[in-house]
Write an enzyme that holds these catalytic residues in place. Structure first.
Site, PDB file in Angstrom:
ATOM      1  N   GLY A 111       0.799  -1.217   0.000  1.00 48.46           N
ATOM      2  CA  GLY A 111       0.000   0.000   0.000  1.00 48.46           C
ATOM      3  C   GLY A 111       0.835   1.271   0.000  1.00 48.46           C
ATOM      4  O   GLY A 111       2.061   1.251   0.179  1.00 48.46           O
ATOM      5  N   HIS A 112       0.153   2.382  -0.161  1.00 45.79           N
ATOM      6  CA  HIS A 112       0.807   3.690  -0.328  1.00 45.79           C
ATOM      7  C   HIS A 112       1.600   4.108   0.905  1.00 45.79           C
ATOM      8  O   HIS A 112       1.250   3.808   2.033  1.00 45.79           O
ATOM      9  CB  HIS A 112      -0.239   4.758  -0.664  1.00 45.79           C
ATOM     10  N   ASP A 113       2.702   4.814   0.652  1.00 47.92           N
ATOM     11  CA  ASP A 113       3.537   5.428   1.693  1.00 47.92           C
ATOM     12  C   ASP A 113       4.139   4.408   2.653  1.00 47.92           C
ATOM     13  O   ASP A 113       4.545   4.760   3.765  1.00 47.92           O
ATOM     14  CB  ASP A 113       2.739   6.467   2.488  1.00 47.92           C
TER      15      ASP A 113
END
Length: 209
Positions: A111-113
Site C-alpha cells: 500500500g501507499h507510503d
C-alpha cells in the site's frame, strides 16, 4: 525516462514518463512502471507487475466517493527483485520505498507510503496496507496480512496466514490471527484441542454429583 546501461526492457513492458531505471536491470514482458517511479541498479521486475499505481485513497461523502490525488512515487533501491503480478502503490504525500536486497514472491500488494526495509523476504500473497513500516530483515511468509499504520520490527518473522493488527517487536517469530508469538499460539492451539476432553469430564462430574 532514463534507462541505465545494460538494462533490458522486454517486449510489451510499459515505462511511463519521468521514470528512472538504473544499470543492469531486467523489466520482464508486460510489466508496467508508472510515471515518476525510480528503480536502482540490478533490479528485476517480473511479468504482470504494476509499479506506481494510484493509492487506494478515497473519502466517502453523502452522495459520492471522492478520489484523492496520489502525489508521491515508488522508489525501489538496488538489488531488489519483484515477482510476477505484484502491485506497489505510489505514495500519497511521500514515497513508497522498497529498500536494498529485498525480494518479493508473486502476487504481493504494498500500500501507499509504506517503507519496506533492507534484505526482507516476502512470500506469495502477502498484503501490506498503507503507511506501514517494515524494518530490515523481516520475513513474511505466505498470505500474511499487515494492517495500516503499523511497524514490524527488525528481524521479525511472520508465519504463513498470520494477520497483524498491532505493532510487533523485532527479533521474534509470530503466528496467528491476530498474530502473537508463535510459541504462545501453539500452546493455545494445544489447549483448544483438549477442550472436548475437558467438557466430557465436566459433563461426567455433573452427572455423578
Amino acid at each position: 525516462a532514463q534507462i541505465g546501461e545494460g538494462t533490458v526492457i522486454q517486449p510489451g513492458a510499459f515505462v511511463g514518463n519521468n521514470v528512472s531505471i538504473g544499470k543492469n536491470c531486467i523489466i520482464h514482458a508486460n510489466a508496467s512502471i508508472y510515471d515518476h517511479c525510480i528503480l536502482g541498479d540490478n533490479v528485476i521486475i517480473h511479468s504482470g507487475t504494476v509499479i506506481g499505481a494510484d493509492a487506494f485513497y478515497f473519502q466517502k461523502r453523502e452522495k459520492e466517493t471522492v478520489k484523492f490525488e496520489s502525489c508521491g512515487r515508488v522508489v525501489i533501491k538496488d538489488n531488489v527483485e519483484i515477482g510476477s503480478c505484484c502491485t506497489i502503490d505510489k505514495g500519497v504525500s511521500g514515497d513508497t520505498v522498497i529498500d536494498e536486497y529485498t525480494k518479493f514472491d508473486n502476487h504481493i500488494q504494498i500500500g501507499h507510503d509504506t517503507y519496506v526495509g533492507k534484505r526482507c523476504l516476502f512470500a506469495s500473497a502477502v498484503l501490506v496496507a498503507g503507511v506501514s513500516r517494515i524494518e530490515d530483515d523481516v520475513i513474511l511468509w505466505g498470505q500474511v496480512a499487515i494492517n495500516k499504520d503499523l511497524v514490524i520490527g527488525k528481524g521479525a518473522v511472520l508465519l504463513g496466514t498470520s494477520a497483524v493488527g498491532k505493532n510487533l517487536e523485532g527479533g521474534k517469530t509470530y503466528f496467528g490471527a491476530p498474530a502473537v508469538e508463535a510459541r504462545e499460539k501453539w500452546k493455545e492451539l494445544a489447549m483448544i484441542r483438549k477442550l472436548p476432553e475437558v467438557f466430557e469430564k465436566l459433563d461426567q462430574l455433573t452427572k455423578d454429583a
